[in-house]
Design an enzyme around this catalytic site. Structure first.
Site, mmCIF file in Angstrom:
data_model
loop_
_atom_site.group_PDB
_atom_site.id
_atom_site.type_symbol
_atom_site.label_atom_id
_atom_site.label_comp_id
_atom_site.label_asym_id
_atom_site.label_seq_id
_atom_site.Cartn_x
_atom_site.Cartn_y
_atom_site.Cartn_z
ATOM 1 N N HIS A 146 0.917 -1.163 0.177
ATOM 2 C CA HIS A 146 0.023 -0.001 0.096
ATOM 3 C C HIS A 146 0.856 1.334 0.061
ATOM 4 C CE1 HIS A 146 -3.638 1.884 -0.487
ATOM 5 N NE2 HIS A 146 -3.248 2.823 0.349
ATOM 6 N N TYR A 170 1.671 5.373 -2.695
ATOM 7 C CA TYR A 170 1.934 6.643 -2.259
ATOM 8 C C TYR A 170 3.263 7.132 -2.570
ATOM 9 C CZ TYR A 170 -2.488 6.700 0.156
ATOM 10 O OH TYR A 170 -3.808 6.656 0.179
ATOM 11 N N ARG A 180 -10.927 -9.670 -11.842
ATOM 12 C CA ARG A 180 -9.796 -8.982 -12.333
ATOM 13 C C ARG A 180 -8.939 -10.151 -12.584
ATOM 14 N NH1 ARG A 180 -6.285 -6.588 -7.137
ATOM 15 N NH2 ARG A 180 -4.759 -6.103 -8.834
ATOM 16 N N ARG A 181 -7.770 -9.950 -13.504
ATOM 17 C CA ARG A 181 -6.486 -10.859 -13.634
ATOM 18 C C ARG A 181 -6.912 -12.286 -14.032
ATOM 19 N NH1 ARG A 181 -2.599 -10.588 -8.160
ATOM 20 N NH2 ARG A 181 -1.775 -8.665 -8.693
ATOM 21 N N HIS A 233 -10.180 1.090 -10.142
ATOM 22 C CA HIS A 233 -9.862 2.205 -9.373
ATOM 23 C C HIS A 233 -8.393 2.522 -9.710
ATOM 24 C CE1 HIS A 233 -8.618 4.059 -5.549
ATOM 25 N NE2 HIS A 233 -7.644 3.003 -5.615
ATOM 26 N N PHE A 234 -7.231 1.599 -9.717
ATOM 27 C CA PHE A 234 -6.138 2.207 -9.858
ATOM 28 C C PHE A 234 -5.525 2.590 -10.928
ATOM 29 C CE2 PHE A 234 -5.084 -2.602 -9.527
ATOM 30 C CZ PHE A 234 -4.374 -2.822 -10.757
ATOM 31 N N HIS A 235 -6.307 2.394 -12.215
ATOM 32 C CA HIS A 235 -6.200 2.882 -13.377
ATOM 33 C C HIS A 235 -6.395 4.554 -13.290
ATOM 34 C CE1 HIS A 235 -5.163 -1.064 -14.946
ATOM 35 N NE2 HIS A 235 -4.399 -0.389 -15.944
#
Lengths: 51, 167, 596
Positions: free
Chosen positions: C237, C241, C451-452, C388-390
């Site tokens: 995680h 950041y 996913r994946r 989300h993370f795209h």
């Protein structure tokens, strides 16, 4: 380039970011509504309750 | 420190939002009673599942009135038993483990969604109401045939339900 | 186009620090090579999983996915980070690094580490070798990769540690010359981010060096998969950041200037980076909400920390938008929302960063859902999560990096960007492509699409869409992915063509001073030892009990768990090299068929 087109200098004390406050207020409302929808409709309303 | 009043307003709103989120989740955990998967399932020897009293025979068994336990093995690239047959209007506790790599356990389109880790036992209790059939899939990459790893959960009307393994 | 810049005649970073500029260039070029390769793999994935165009056997999908993940979120992001951090440290301290040979040494380690890992991953395409690393970016044991993969990762991380030490050395040298001054804002951001990184990488370093590398070399018979997974997320995680902080640095220190204004508040920027240092790491267990072997209480603690980690991002949203508004009003903008029109929308650096920020607002929301402990049952490991993370790393970070490159590149090369209109089209195209792709991913995730997965089309059941249709959403994903690929090509070729621009001097762009300067903030904010100490205490509090309980329950290593090497089955389907030639001939045939 944009940097050079300053038409007036605005200092810290004479600047109130009221547009920012308005925009972020709108964002706050969107977050609140979407959260309620996701949690109570999509999640708690979804099939198969995990207990 | 010189913080603009508007920024103070936003800071308070942001904290309110955060506290609101935590409260909602706490409400779901307590008032609604949504339990998280935890360490309650215990551990198991991943290379000796056939000698384990829980997993030597993957099955569904009745443990109380309308209460059942399902012992499920997720392995490259199948679920056992398949299908997993449970009665309608029942509470089923799934115990899921893996003899090889990490897998996923998702009853498709529902909130029954968990990780399966070799050596660990995932314990997940779910309430089934209407009869019907659900897909079951592995949602964690587990090898070259990962995309073929699927199964099903059949919810039978209570009077048709026969207990036992389906292997 | 660049004429005003020429007239200002400000010396550029390259004019002032040519040796450091060479390191920044090398880092950025490495980053862009990774971005280009990552985009090729990304396109293959988008077309494969939606069943629009499949030319590889599905087992190679996972090789493609591993390469896409590692190249994008390790190589592209972190090489860009060290480039920007080197620039920011040297620029804001206004002094060169202590020893440029040392600087090249850490760059070299990072490059070697990347090459090792990439060789191991690409080996997966060649069934005749036993080199492969089809374990995805998360490399969950007991799936086992070739030792080159783990070794490369370890060397890469050591390189980043040394890079951090380089920034600290430069700061220390500066402090001797400026004993009573506040740490310059950009350096402050670099140092707090690196401190966060030192804490975060403890987890992955133990996982890789103590367990996975010896295990892949056969020195260790087994590992505890829950332990290595938990150590992975200890790092997994905060690394988010680590990707985001250089984007924040650019939003706080560059975006106000290109908006024509000044940063609203230097003190609040410092507070935000301190909060990230404190809260980024004790949250990793929120990736494990539905894992067995971790008690619910620990998950609750991780959620509380995660939710409070929203605070620095929400504060950033205000400060950065207020700085843009300041620019707009200085440029003559008026009204409650009318000032938005006065922003420099024709400037690709501005527009890219502003659109990246807008998408981050949306990604922030899906992140809030991911952070909510029990609602995770709804979305865990569905394609919602990559959706989300795209938006976050894939846009807030990636688009900011590309946009900032249009501003920074001339200053480290003394050559203007080849084409500003193409640059503007590129950032808008990224935004449109990502809006389509990420929307489709979020929605499909809610219907349970995982996913994946190479072929999320199953024999025994269909996904049920409560609105729209799955086919429509698949097309949307494939179209979005294709636009993103085109956008990457535009970006990479624009930068490549810029090397042909005539060399000129005076391309430097000064940064404006904050409206509320550092002097307005308490000095304790600059006490890095204090914040590092508190951050360590928080991490220990969050992790000591869960780790102890995992080790008590299932051991440091779990002898029952055997390694499962990830090797492809050569007998199955077309080999990738013949598949590529076969696909190429099919594409050519199709094109020839259409164009008589």
């Amino acid at each position: 380039m944009g940097e050079e087109q300053v038409v007036r200098e605005i200092g810290h004390d004479e600047y109130d970011p009221k547009g920012t406050l308005a925009l972020i207020g709108v964002y706050f409302v969107i977050l609140l509504v979407m959260w309620v929808f996701m949690y109570f409709v999509e999640f708690l309303g979804n099939e198969l309750t995990v207990v | 420190m010189n913080i603009h009043n508007y920024e103070k307003i936003w800071l308070m709103a942001a904290i309110l939002l955060i506290v609101g989120f935590i409260s909602t989740v706490t409400y779901g955990a307590t008032a609604v009673g949504v339990d998280m998967i935890s360490d309650d399932g215990g551990t198991v020897n991943a290379s000796a599942l056939d000698e384990d009293p829980r997993f030597s025979e993957p099955r569904v068994e009745q443990v109380g009135e309308n209460e059942y336990e399902a012992y499920v093995i997720a392995q490259q690239f199948i679920f056992r038993p398949d299908p997993i047959t449970v009665p309608a209007n029942s509470t089923v506790t799934f115990f899921v483990t893996s003899p090889d790599v990490i897998h996923g356990f998702e009853i498709v389109g529902t909130n029954a969604n968990a990780m399966v880790v070799p050596g660990q036992v995932t314990e997940l209790t779910v309430e089934f109401n209407e009869p019907g059939e659900y897909g079951l899939l592995c949602h964690e990459y587990c090898g070259a045939g990962h995309h073929t790893m699927e199964g099903s959960v059949v919810v039978q009307p209570q009077d048709e339900f026969t207990q036992g393994g389906d292997e | 186009m660049m004429s005003e810049a020429l007239e200002t005649g400000t010396p550029s970073f390259m004019d002032r620090f040519p040796q450091e500029a060479a390191v920044v260039r090398a880092s950025l070029i490495s980053s862009f090579i990774a971005l280009f390769l990552g985009a090729v793999f990304g396109l293959i994935q988008a077309l494969h999983r939606t069943d629009v165009f499949r030319f590889l056997d599905s087992q190679y999908y996972y090789t493609v996915l591993t390469a896409h993940g590692v190249l994008m979120v390790v190589s592209f992001t972190i090489f860009f980070l060290v480039g920007v951090f080197t620039w920011a440290t040297v620029r804001s301290l206004d002094r060169p690094l202590v020893d440029i040979r040392y600087t090249w040494a850490w760059y070299g380690l990072m490059a070697i580490g990347t090459l090792m890992a990439v060789v191991a991953i690409l080996g997966g395409f060649i069934p005749s070798t036993d080199i492969s690393a089809d374990v995805l970016f998360t490399f969950y044991a007991p799936m086992q990769a070739h030792p080159l993969f783990y070794g490369g990762l370890a060397i890469f991380i050591i390189g980043t540690w040394l890079a951090g030490a380089d920034y600290f050395r430069a700061w220390y040298a500066w402090k001797q010359e400026h004993p009573d001054e506040r740490i310059p804002l950009q350096t402050f951001m670099v140092l707090t981010t690196m401190l966060m990184w030192y804490i975060a990488t403890i987890g992955v370093a133990i996982a890789v060096v103590v367990f996975l590398l010896p295990w892949s070399l056969g020195l260790l018979d087994s590992v505890n998969p829950l332990l290595t997974r938990t150590l992975f997320w200890f790092w997994g995680h905060p690394v988010v950041y680590f990707w985001l902080m250089p984007a924040y640095l650019l939003w706080y220190t560059v975006l106000p200037s290109i908006s024509g204004g000044r940063l609203f508040s230097d003190p609040l920027a410092r507070v935000v980076f301190v909060l990230f240092l404190l809260l980024s790491t004790p949250v990793g267990i929120h990736h494990q909400y539905v894992d067995p072997g971790i008690a619910e209480g620990f998950k609750m603690i991780a959620m509380t920390n995660t939710m409070f980690l929203l605070l620095p991002s929400l504060l950033t949203a205000f400060t950065v938008v207020a700085s843009m508004e300041h620019g707009a009003r200085q440029r003559g903008g008026t009204g409650l929302f009318g000032w938005l029109r006065a922003l420099p929308w024709r400037n690709p650096a501005f527009t890219g960063m502003a659109l990246a920020g807008l998408m981050f607002a949306a990604g922030g929301f899906s992140g809030m859902v991911n952070a909510g402990m029990n609602i995770n049952y709804l979305v865990h490991n569905t394609i919602w999560v990559p959706g989300h993370f795209h938006l976050t790393v894939g846009t807030a970070v990636a688009l900011t990096f590309m946009a900032a490159t249009y501003w920074l590149w001339p200053q480290v090369t003394n050559k203007p960007i080849f084409s500003r209109p193409i640059a503007l089209a590129q950032v808008v195209l990224w935004f449109v492509g990502m809006a389509l792709m990420s929307n489709a991913m979020h929605v499909m995730g809610l219907f349970g699409v995982p996913r994946r997965t190479a072929e999320p089309q199953y024999q025994g059941f269909d996904f049920v869409a409560s609105f729209g249709s799955i086919t429509e959403l698949r097309m949307q994903l494939a179209l979005g992915g294709t636009l993103l690929f085109l956008s990457t090509i535009l970006f990479v070729s624009n930068i490549a063509l810029s090397t042909g621009s005539p060399r000129m001097s005076g391309l430097g762009k000064p940064l404006s001073e904050p409206l509320s300067p550092a002097a307005d903030s308490p000095k304790v904010l600059d006490n890095l030892t204090l914040w590092f100490g508190i951050a360590m205490v928080l991490v220990v509090l969050a992790y000591i009990l869960p780790l102890a309980s995992i080790i008590t329950d299932s051991g440091i290593v779990d002898p029952g768990v055997r390694p499962v090497p990830m090797l492809v089955d050569a007998a199955n389907g077309l080999g990738p090299i013949s598949a590529v030639t076969d696909a190429a001939s099919r594409v050519v045939a199709a094109v020839v068929g259409v164009v008589p």
